[in-house]
Motif scaffolding. Structure first.
Motif, PDB file in Angstrom:
ATOM      1  N   CYS A  86       0.826  -1.211   0.000  1.00 60.25           N
ATOM      2  CA  CYS A  86       0.000   0.000   0.000  1.00 60.25           C
ATOM      3  C   CYS A  86       0.862   1.263   0.000  1.00 60.25           C
ATOM      4  CB  CYS A  86      -0.927  -0.005   1.207  1.00 60.25           C
ATOM      5  SG  CYS A  86      -2.182  -1.302   1.127  1.00 60.25           S
ATOM      6  N   ASP A 108      -8.934  -0.623  -0.741  1.00 56.64           N
ATOM      7  CA  ASP A 108      -8.560   0.682  -0.184  1.00 56.64           C
ATOM      8  C   ASP A 108      -7.750   1.503  -1.178  1.00 56.64           C
ATOM      9  OD1 ASP A 108      -9.879   0.469   2.161  1.00 56.64           O
ATOM     10  OD2 ASP A 108      -8.177  -0.324   3.285  1.00 56.64           O
ATOM     11  N   LYS A 110      -4.434   7.785   6.615  1.00 51.01           N
ATOM     12  CA  LYS A 110      -5.354   6.700   6.397  1.00 51.01           C
ATOM     13  C   LYS A 110      -4.661   5.347   6.559  1.00 51.01           C
ATOM     14  CE  LYS A 110      -8.116   4.779   2.684  1.00 51.01           C
ATOM     15  NZ  LYS A 110      -8.851   3.902   3.590  1.00 51.01           N
ATOM     16  N   LYS A 164      -5.241   2.303   9.535  1.00 52.82           N
ATOM     17  CA  LYS A 164      -5.476   0.905   9.218  1.00 52.82           C
ATOM     18  C   LYS A 164      -4.486  -0.013   9.923  1.00 52.82           C
ATOM     19  CE  LYS A 164      -6.235  -1.325   5.545  1.00 52.82           C
ATOM     20  NZ  LYS A 164      -5.931  -1.805   4.205  1.00 52.82           N
TER      21      LYS A 164
END
Ligand SMILES: [Zn+2]
Length: 79
Positions: A3, A35, A73, A77
């Motif tokens: 990510c 996501d 963000k 997570k």
């Protein structure tokens, strides 16, 4: 690619400036990661709003605000 890698490359990806192997790796991640897909969609939308669909560089302050939000963000997570 994870990510964080996607976030780091996101503006290059949207600008179409990524090398093909990197682009393919990023797109493979998007297939598996809702996501990041959402983040890319959101970013694209932002770019289109700012640039009226023309290939124009995002203003630096917008870019850094966006990156900041994305990093936050990812931290939420627990990544
Ligand atoms: Zn992801």
């Amino acid at each position: 690619m994870n990510c964080k890698g996607v976030i780091l490359e996101i503006s290059n990806y949207i600008d179409g400036e990524l090398d093909l192997p990197v682009k393919e790796e990023l797109e493979r991640h998007l297939e598996d990661c809702e996501d990041c897909k959402m983040v890319v969609d959101q970013t694209r939308l932002t770019v289109e709003i700012f640039c009226d669909s023309k290939p124009v560089e995002l203003p630096a302050d917008v870019k850094s605000r966006l990156h900041e939000a994305l990093h936050r963000k990812l931290q939420e997570k627990g990544n």
